[in-house]
Design a protein around this motif. Structure first.
Motif, PDB file in Angstrom:
ATOM      1  N   ARG A   1      42.720  28.053  33.380  1.00  0.00           N
ATOM      2  CA  ARG A   1      42.055  27.836  32.102  1.00  0.00           C
ATOM      3  C   ARG A   1      42.979  28.273  30.974  1.00  0.00           C
ATOM      4  O   ARG A   1      43.502  29.394  30.989  1.00  0.00           O
TER       5      ARG A   1
ATOM      6  N   ASN B   1      47.757  31.661  25.933  1.00  0.00           N
ATOM      7  CA  ASN B   1      47.944  32.148  27.289  1.00  0.00           C
ATOM      8  C   ASN B   1      47.005  31.430  28.241  1.00  0.00           C
ATOM      9  O   ASN B   1      46.231  30.565  27.828  1.00  0.00           O
TER      10      ASN B   1
ATOM     11  N   LYS C   1      44.544  31.924  32.040  1.00  0.00           N
ATOM     12  CA  LYS C   1      44.010  32.714  33.146  1.00  0.00           C
ATOM     13  C   LYS C   1      43.908  31.808  34.363  1.00  0.00           C
ATOM     14  O   LYS C   1      43.534  30.641  34.246  1.00  0.00           O
TER      15      LYS C   1
ATOM     16  N   LYS D   1      42.408  31.668  38.401  1.00  0.00           N
ATOM     17  CA  LYS D   1      41.747  32.197  39.585  1.00  0.00           C
ATOM     18  C   LYS D   1      42.376  31.522  40.801  1.00  0.00           C
ATOM     19  O   LYS D   1      42.398  30.305  40.897  1.00  0.00           O
TER      20      LYS D   1
ATOM     21  N   GLU E   1      42.418  36.918  40.319  1.00  0.00           N
ATOM     22  CA  GLU E   1      42.439  36.380  38.966  1.00  0.00           C
ATOM     23  C   GLU E   1      43.543  37.055  38.163  1.00  0.00           C
ATOM     24  O   GLU E   1      43.686  38.281  38.195  1.00  0.00           O
ATOM     25  N   SER E   2      44.324  36.251  37.431  1.00  0.00           N
ATOM     26  CA  SER E   2      45.404  36.810  36.615  1.00  0.00           C
ATOM     27  C   SER E   2      44.813  37.533  35.407  1.00  0.00           C
ATOM     28  O   SER E   2      43.661  37.323  35.027  1.00  0.00           O
ATOM     29  N   SER E   3      45.617  38.369  34.781  1.00  0.00           N
ATOM     30  CA  SER E   3      45.144  39.207  33.682  1.00  0.00           C
ATOM     31  C   SER E   3      44.935  38.438  32.391  1.00  0.00           C
ATOM     32  O   SER E   3      44.192  38.870  31.513  1.00  0.00           O
ATOM     33  N   GLY E   4      45.589  37.299  32.241  1.00  0.00           N
ATOM     34  CA  GLY E   4      45.482  36.535  31.015  1.00  0.00           C
ATOM     35  C   GLY E   4      46.184  37.192  29.839  1.00  0.00           C
ATOM     36  O   GLY E   4      45.895  36.904  28.681  1.00  0.00           O
ATOM     37  N   LYS E   5      47.142  38.082  30.134  1.00  0.00           N
ATOM     38  CA  LYS E   5      47.835  38.796  29.063  1.00  0.00           C
ATOM     39  C   LYS E   5      48.760  37.867  28.295  1.00  0.00           C
ATOM     40  O   LYS E   5      49.198  36.834  28.797  1.00  0.00           O
TER      41      LYS E   5
ATOM     42  N   ALA F   1      51.496  33.416  35.011  1.00  0.00           N
ATOM     43  CA  ALA F   1      50.167  33.754  35.538  1.00  0.00           C
ATOM     44  C   ALA F   1      50.083  33.486  37.033  1.00  0.00           C
ATOM     45  O   ALA F   1      49.497  34.272  37.791  1.00  0.00           O
TER      46      ALA F   1
ATOM     47  N   GLU G   1      51.960  36.146  38.944  1.00  0.00           N
ATOM     48  CA  GLU G   1      51.170  37.383  38.935  1.00  0.00           C
ATOM     49  C   GLU G   1      50.129  37.364  40.051  1.00  0.00           C
ATOM     50  O   GLU G   1      49.952  38.347  40.779  1.00  0.00           O
ATOM     51  N   ASN G   2      49.450  36.243  40.212  1.00  0.00           N
ATOM     52  CA  ASN G   2      48.433  36.142  41.258  1.00  0.00           C
ATOM     53  C   ASN G   2      49.045  36.218  42.654  1.00  0.00           C
ATOM     54  O   ASN G   2      48.500  36.872  43.555  1.00  0.00           O
TER      55      ASN G   2
END
Length: 418
Positions: free
Chosen positions: A180, A227, A229, A231, A280-284, A307, A310-311
């Protein structure tokens, strides 16, 4: 706006060999198949597909592509239909997942499990003919080297190949990613979209074919804070003694065989994937330093890749069967080609493993020590870290120090500890 990406990752421990005394070092590279599920009726899908197609295969994996990379649907969720035609195909649920979701049905309808197995054995659909070349190549670096090693060993060849097959095929993973886009910029003129699509829209509204500096500046400003996110749902291919025996006994053939060819089609439903868990990624926020403002599409690519990495790193930490082994490059100092992309921090601890082969040809990994990263010497190997001039982006490796253990030698494997 909601998007669905599917990344199929076949992750297995990678191959190199080194020998010290009676020890054997085996490092089997992982393999990746990456696909995307695209929603053509939603905005910016062309840009999303472009970004996805440019995502590189991580350098620690082999490409296990099945041909098609992008799947399309007109639904907001993956379309579920004609399941009655596939009642023999199944996705096994874990103990805490009693019902199949749309991702399970997607994997089922695309016959992903059986296609992954067929890929491992170069199975020819027209004749049913298979071979072991890919298993040997990925299990022993290359097929010719495998033949030399097998010929020189006193153990049975099928035992050695079975051992390699269990580690390679049994460590085949599927990652399904729900991505997303998020725009946190206040008053942004573009919400959840991709820059190139916004440029086209803006030009059409103003009757222009080009974009002046002010328009470009306004558009870039609107993307500050862009950014994503993701899942990520992790599945594993089931390759146990039962399915292995059925395949070798009823399907595997090196000569055209109509019966075994038909056997494979009849047992497609016996190949399955098991759901392990979700991350789920942090969405930073992602830094866009080093990106040419005339190519804003790269911002989307960088945000998606960061992202996803990261996952993958977090899933490796959380699931023992998904952990990757990586070889030591040197021992004085202790160095290894992993870094921030793999989730290395100052608190990380890694066990050093030695591969030992028993008298039946089976390989076991035994811990010989523990190491930890040296402060300030962790490699920033995240996607485009060099372009953004991140600290330690040019190191090329992470330097470690010994916590415990005996003598190490280059080629020993390291694996992260919980």
């Amino acid at each position: 706006m909601r998007q669905f990406f599917v990344l199929i990752i076949l992750m297995v421990s990678p191959v190199c060999h080194a020998q010290t005394g009676d020890s054997l070092f085996i490092y089997r590279r992982g393999s990746i198949y990456s696909i995307m599920v695209s929603h053509r009726d939603l905005l910016f899908e062309n840009d999303i597909e472009t970004a996805f197609s440019k995502m590189p295969v991580p350098d620690k994996y082999n490409d296990h592509g099945l041909g098609k990379k992008i799947f399309y649907t007109s639904e907001k969720k993956l379309k579920i239909k004609d399941l009655d035609k596939h009642t023999g195909f199944k996705v096994k649920a874990s103990s805490d997942k009693a019902e199949m979701n749309e991702y399970d049905h997607f994997l089922l309808n695309q016959q992903i499990a059986s296609r992954l197995v067929a890929k491992w054995f170069h199975r020819k659909r027209a004749t049913g003919v298979c071979d072991m070349e890919l298993v040997k190549e990925r299990g022993y670096n290359n097929a010719s080297e495998a033949d030399k090693r097998l010929a020189a060993m006193s153990v049975r060849k099928d035992a050695v190949l079975q051992d390699a097959g269990e580690e390679l095929i049994g460590s085949t993973f599927v990652l399904i990613n729900d991505i997303r886009y998020i725009d946190r910029a206040s008053g942004s003129s573009v919400l959840g979209g991709v820059v190139s699509a916004a440029i086209k829209t803006g030009n059409a509204l103003h009757g222009k074919n080009t974009m002046d500096q002010k328009d470009l500046g306004d558009l870039i400003s609107s993307y500050k804070g862009f950014n994503v996110k993701i899942k990520t749902y992790l599945y594993r291919l089931v390759w146990d003694e039962e399915i292995s025996s059925q395949f070798y006994g009823n399907v595997y053939t090196e000569q055209p065989d109509d019966t075994k060819k038909e056997n494979f089609e009849n047992m497609r439903g016996d190949f399955s994937l098991i759901f392990l868990g979700m991350q789920e990624s942090s969405g930073k926020d992602i830094s866009f330093l080093g990106i040419n403002e005339s190519e804003p599409q790269v911002m989307v690519l960088k945000a998606c890749q960061r992202a996803l990495d990261e996952n993958v790193a977090n899933l490796q930490k959380n699931f023992e069967v998904f952990k990757v082994k990586t070889p030591l490059n040197s021992i004085d100092p202790i160095r290894c080609e992993i870094g921030l992309k793999e989730g290395v921090t100052e608190k990380s601890r890694y066990e050093v493993l030695e591969a030992v082969m028993d008298d039946k040809g089976h390989v076991e990994y035994k811990r010989v020590g523990v190491i930890r990263p040296v402060k300030g010497m962790i490699w920033d190997n995240r996607f485009m870290a060099v372009e953004e001039r991140a600290e330690n982006a040019t190191l090329g490796f992470t330097t470690f120090e010994k916590v415990s253990g005996g003598d190490f030698y280059p080629g020993m494997l390291v694996r992260e500890m919980k």
